[in-house]
Design a protein around this motif. Structure first.
Motif, PDB file in Angstrom:
ATOM      1  N   GLU A  21      40.049  40.867  41.716  1.00 15.66           N
ATOM      2  CA  GLU A  21      40.782  41.265  40.516  1.00 15.66           C
ATOM      3  C   GLU A  21      41.705  42.407  40.930  1.00 15.66           C
ATOM      4  N   ALA A  22      42.892  42.371  40.439  1.00 15.85           N
ATOM      5  CA  ALA A  22      43.854  43.414  40.774  1.00 15.85           C
ATOM      6  C   ALA A  22      44.607  43.814  39.515  1.00 15.85           C
ATOM      7  N   LYS A  23      45.119  45.015  39.525  1.00 12.69           N
ATOM      8  CA  LYS A  23      45.936  45.510  38.427  1.00 12.69           C
ATOM      9  C   LYS A  23      47.389  45.461  38.870  1.00 12.69           C
ATOM     10  N   ILE A  63      50.753  46.062  43.170  1.00 14.66           N
ATOM     11  CA  ILE A  63      49.434  45.460  43.044  1.00 14.66           C
ATOM     12  C   ILE A  63      48.393  46.459  43.508  1.00 14.66           C
ATOM     13  N   LYS A  64      47.432  46.744  42.642  1.00 11.87           N
ATOM     14  CA  LYS A  64      46.323  47.634  43.009  1.00 11.87           C
ATOM     15  C   LYS A  64      45.063  46.785  43.126  1.00 11.87           C
ATOM     16  N   PHE A  65      44.529  46.709  44.344  1.00 10.34           N
ATOM     17  CA  PHE A  65      43.339  45.914  44.612  1.00 10.34           C
ATOM     18  C   PHE A  65      42.084  46.685  44.218  1.00 10.34           C
ATOM     19  N   SER A 126      45.023  49.640  49.817  1.00 10.67           N
ATOM     20  CA  SER A 126      44.429  49.627  48.485  1.00 10.67           C
ATOM     21  C   SER A 126      45.455  49.187  47.454  1.00 10.67           C
ATOM     22  N   MET A 127      46.735  49.444  47.772  1.00 11.37           N
ATOM     23  CA  MET A 127      47.840  49.076  46.892  1.00 11.37           C
ATOM     24  C   MET A 127      48.946  48.449  47.721  1.00 11.37           C
TER      25      MET A 127
END
Length: 150
Positions: A21-23, A63-65, A126-127
């Motif tokens: 899931e990512a933001k 994208i933030k993982f 991470s991003m």
């Protein structure tokens, strides 16, 4: 939160598939109309919905993982006439600064384009930030129908 499919391929012979899931965050949405052109359409698995940026360059997708990842391949489908031209992929670890991982140069076409080696150094991040420095649209708009990372 929006789902992004991340495929991590370890260097050994075992192949592990990881769904994370990512933001997502985008630079802009056409006329602020997120119901019709929002970021959620980047990863909904449909090729009849899209994220459409507003005018102006550059535009980006961030994208933030949930967990650090090492993306290597990017698949993206633009709308012809609204494609990114000179594109930069940057990554960073939590609390760090963005570092350029690679560049890619899409064609102005309406089909999925695959870019291997968006991260030739194999850097874990991470991003991830995909920046469209230029667009084939005179006003700088970018339209993306599908986005996948491996």
């Amino acid at each position: 939160f929006v789902s992004v499919l991340i495929w991590n391929q370890p260097t050994d012979s075992a192949s592990v598939v990881m769904l994370a899931e990512a933001k997502l965050r985008v630079s802009s949405v056409l006329n602020g109309d997120t119901r019709q052109f929002g970021k959620k359409f980047l990863t909904d698995g449909r090729d009849d919905t899209c994220w459409n940026s507003d005018s102006g360059s550059p535009q980006f997708i961030e994208i933030k993982f949930l967990e650090p990842a090492t993306p290597q391949r990017l698949s993206i489908m633009f709308q012809g006439g609204f494609a990114g031209k000179n594109c930069v992929v940057e990554g960073k670890v939590e609390g760090g600064e963005y570092e350029e991982l690679g560049r890619f140069y899409p064609e102005d076409v309406n089909h999925v384009q695959v870019f291997d080696s968006i991260n030739p150094g194999g850097i874990e991040a991470s991003m991830l930030k995909i920046t469209f420095l230029d667009s084939t649209d005179f006003f700088g708009r970018v339209t993306v129908y599908t986005l996948d990372l491996e």
